[in-house]
Design an enzyme around this catalytic site. Structure first.
Site, short mmCIF file in Angstrom:
data_model
loop_
_atom_site.label_atom_id
_atom_site.label_comp_id
_atom_site.label_asym_id
_atom_site.label_seq_id
_atom_site.Cartn_x
_atom_site.Cartn_y
_atom_site.Cartn_z
N ARG A 122 0.85 -1.20 0.00
CA ARG A 122 0.00 0.00 0.00
C ARG A 122 0.88 1.25 0.00
NH1 ARG A 122 -5.02 -2.38 1.10
NH2 ARG A 122 -6.12 -1.49 -0.64
N GLN A 127 -0.12 2.37 -6.40
CA GLN A 127 -1.57 2.61 -6.49
C GLN A 127 -2.15 2.22 -7.85
OE1 GLN A 127 -2.37 6.62 -5.25
NE2 GLN A 127 -2.30 6.07 -3.09
N ASP A 130 -3.04 -1.43 -7.95
CA ASP A 130 -3.65 -1.91 -6.71
C ASP A 130 -5.07 -2.44 -6.99
OD1 ASP A 130 -4.77 -2.30 -4.23
OD2 ASP A 130 -3.97 -0.45 -3.36
N SER A 133 -7.76 -2.16 -4.15
CA SER A 133 -8.50 -0.90 -4.09
C SER A 133 -9.51 -0.78 -5.23
CB SER A 133 -7.54 0.29 -4.15
OG SER A 133 -6.75 0.33 -3.01
N TYR A 228 -2.73 -0.49 8.11
CA TYR A 228 -3.81 -1.42 8.37
C TYR A 228 -4.23 -1.34 9.85
CZ TYR A 228 -3.40 -3.70 3.85
OH TYR A 228 -3.42 -3.96 2.49
P1 NAD Z 1 -9.23 -3.38 4.89
O1 NAD Z 1 -10.10 -3.99 3.85
O2 NAD Z 1 -8.04 -4.12 5.35
O3 NAD Z 1 -10.11 -3.02 6.17
C1 NAD Z 1 -11.26 -2.23 6.05
C2 NAD Z 1 -11.34 -1.30 7.23
O4 NAD Z 1 -11.71 -2.04 8.40
C3 NAD Z 1 -10.03 -0.59 7.57
O5 NAD Z 1 -10.24 0.81 7.48
C4 NAD Z 1 -9.74 -1.04 9.00
O6 NAD Z 1 -9.16 -0.01 9.77
C5 NAD Z 1 -11.13 -1.37 9.49
N1 NAD Z 1 -11.18 -2.24 10.68
C6 NAD Z 1 -10.44 -3.32 10.98
N2 NAD Z 1 -10.81 -3.84 12.17
C7 NAD Z 1 -11.84 -3.08 12.63
C8 NAD Z 1 -12.63 -3.10 13.79
N3 NAD Z 1 -12.46 -4.02 14.73
N4 NAD Z 1 -13.57 -2.15 13.93
C9 NAD Z 1 -13.76 -1.20 12.96
N5 NAD Z 1 -13.03 -1.11 11.85
C10 NAD Z 1 -12.07 -2.04 11.68
O7 NAD Z 1 -8.80 -1.92 4.41
P2 NAD Z 1 -8.35 -1.40 3.00
O8 NAD Z 1 -9.48 -0.82 2.28
O9 NAD Z 1 -7.57 -2.48 2.33
O10 NAD Z 1 -7.37 -0.22 3.42
C11 NAD Z 1 -6.36 -0.48 4.39
C12 NAD Z 1 -5.46 0.72 4.55
O11 NAD Z 1 -4.66 0.89 3.40
C13 NAD Z 1 -6.21 2.03 4.74
O12 NAD Z 1 -5.49 2.79 5.70
C14 NAD Z 1 -6.12 2.68 3.42
O13 NAD Z 1 -6.20 4.10 3.51
C15 NAD Z 1 -4.75 2.25 2.97
N6 NAD Z 1 -4.59 2.24 1.52
C16 NAD Z 1 -3.45 2.77 1.01
C17 NAD Z 1 -3.24 2.76 -0.37
C18 NAD Z 1 -1.98 3.31 -0.96
O14 NAD Z 1 -1.39 4.20 -0.39
N7 NAD Z 1 -1.53 2.77 -2.08
C19 NAD Z 1 -4.19 2.20 -1.21
C20 NAD Z 1 -5.36 1.67 -0.64
C21 NAD Z 1 -5.53 1.67 0.73
#
Ligand code: NAD
Length: 369
Positions: A122, A127, A130, A133, A228
């Site tokens: 990430r 991106q 990805d 996403s 995460y």
């Molecule tokens: P994910 O699918 O792993 O999880 C979904 C959400 O569930 C997350 O926001 C997580 O904090 C939340 N979560 C986990 N346990 C929980 C709980 N017990 N109660 C409530 N919420 C809970 O997430 P994702 O969509 O894959 O994104 C993960 C991270 O990666 C995020 O911080 C996102 O901003 C980041 N991200 C970065 C990039 C990049 O920079 N290339 C791209 C995509 C996502």
């Protein structure tokens, strides 16, 4: 003269999978880069891309991929519904490697290398490739539409000659890519939206979409270095369930998207809480494939308890296969472009993206899998 690198597009074997891994527009770009492309007959049909669309850009359509293939692309190459593999090739696909040991055996037997799309780091540079996403965004959007289609009320505030109808109150649990897109979707439809996440950084993003952010004071700082969420202790899990209960009961709809990579989805909605919800309410549990955030979710089914509908969708991106394929294909194209920078099939493991995503090399599992 060296042989051209040949890419083969697999026809997905999973009957419920409607997406295709490369669309004609990106195939055209690959051919312009000097590659050859083969398509398994009808691979794009369910997504809206016909054999002739591929042929028009110079693709060879074959009943079965030939043994000339160097790179196989797929949405799910290691489906439990089977597949055929071209020995010694590189497979680029999403996989279920964390839970399915058979994949390693298949790779060993066929001397395959695997780039697993779910291992994308990430980081900003990754991106454009990805797929987690690009597909999660569709999942969130579709989850919002399920709510709109299954509630027994309007989503927006309606002021009519026959009276004023209040907007639907939608609670979104987990505000990663899918959760934020779900918030944006129901917000656009006029819902009164509340978002929740254990990562405090998500609060700003939830608010920027015009939704309210709720947080449980006890669970501060639940973000890992890789952005995460951390898995919660038993004590924190209990406190979370108590905290969320009053918001869930008030909601007309809950969209739950919480997950932690490589772990079962955290339970956030108990059966006893569902029994206190308003009849006619809806839960869309997007984390169903990871075990679900709700105790009553059944994968791939809609369960009704006390007139409350609980959806456990198994593959929402496949329900919007045209656009899902276009963005997945762009992720795959960008990855191939990165891999073949020097026009060779050698893996540059000094590149942190390739190093993170190459999970099997010539039939051997790499250390971090
Ligand atoms: P994910 O699918 O792993 O999880 C979904 C959400 O569930 C997350 O926001 C997580 O904090 C939340 N979560 C986990 N346990 C929980 C709980 N017990 N109660 C409530 N919420 C809970 O997430 P994702 O969509 O894959 O994104 C993960 C991270 O990666 C995020 O911080 C996102 O901003 C980041 N991200 C970065 C990039 C990049 O920079 N290339 C791209 C995509 C996502």
């Amino acid at each position: 003269m060296s042989e051209k690198i040949t890419v083969g597009i697999l026809k997905e074997r999973d009957k419920s999978e409607n997406r295709v891994s490369l669309v004609p527009r990106d195939v055209n770009l690959l051919i312009k880069m000097g590659l050859s492309v083969e398509l398994e007959n009808g691979a794009g049909e369910k997504a809206g891309f016909l054999n002739k669309d591929y042929e028009n850009v110079g693709t060879k359509v074959s009943k079965k991929l030939s043994d000339k293939i160097n790179i196989i692309t797929s949405v799910n190459a290691f489906s439990s519904q089977g597949n055929s593999y071209v020995k010694n090739s590189l497979v680029i696909s999403t996989t279920n490697l964390r839970n399915d040991n058979k994949i390693i055996e298949i790779c060993k037997k066929n001397n395959l290398s695997v780039i697993a799309m779910e291992y994308v780091p990430r980081i900003a540079r990754a991106q454009k490739l990805d797929a987690l996403s690009s597909q999660a965004s569709i999942t969130g959007y579709k989850a919002g539409l399920i709510v709109a289609n299954s509630l027994n009320k309007y989503i927006p505030l309606m002021m009519t000659a026959a009276g004023t109808l209040l907007p639907a109150n939608v609670l979104v649990l987990g505000a990663g890519v899918a959760g934020l897109q779900a918030i944006a979707t129901v917000k656009r439809l006029g819902a009164d939206v509340t978002g929740y996440d254990i990562r405090l950084a998500a609060g700003e993003e939830i608010r920027s979409l015009g939704a309210k952010f709720i947080s449980n004071e006890i669970l501060q700082d639940s973000e890992t270095d890789g952005d995460y969420a951390k898995e919660q202790s038993k004590k924190n899990q209990k406190s979370q369930l108590e905290f969320l209960k009053e918001y869930i009961i008030k909601a007309d709809a809950v969209i739950s998207t919480a997950s932690i990579p490589g772990r079962p989805a955290p339970k956030l909605i108990e059966k006893k809480t569902i029994q206190l919800m308003k009849p006619g309410s809806v839960i869309v549990d997007v984390s169903a494939p990871l075990g679900g955030n709700c105790e009553c979710t059944k994968l791939g089914e809609m369960v009704i308890i006390n007139n409350i509908k609980i959806f456990g969708p198994s593959n929402l991106p496949s329900e919007m296969p045209y656009d899902a394929s276009i963005v997945y294909s762009k992720n795959i194209f960008n990855l191939i472009e990165l891999l073949l920078q020097d026009k060779k099939m050698e893996m540059n493991l000094h590149d942190e993206i390739i190093d993170a995503m190459l999970v099997i090399e010539k039939g051997k599992k790499r250390i971090r899998v």
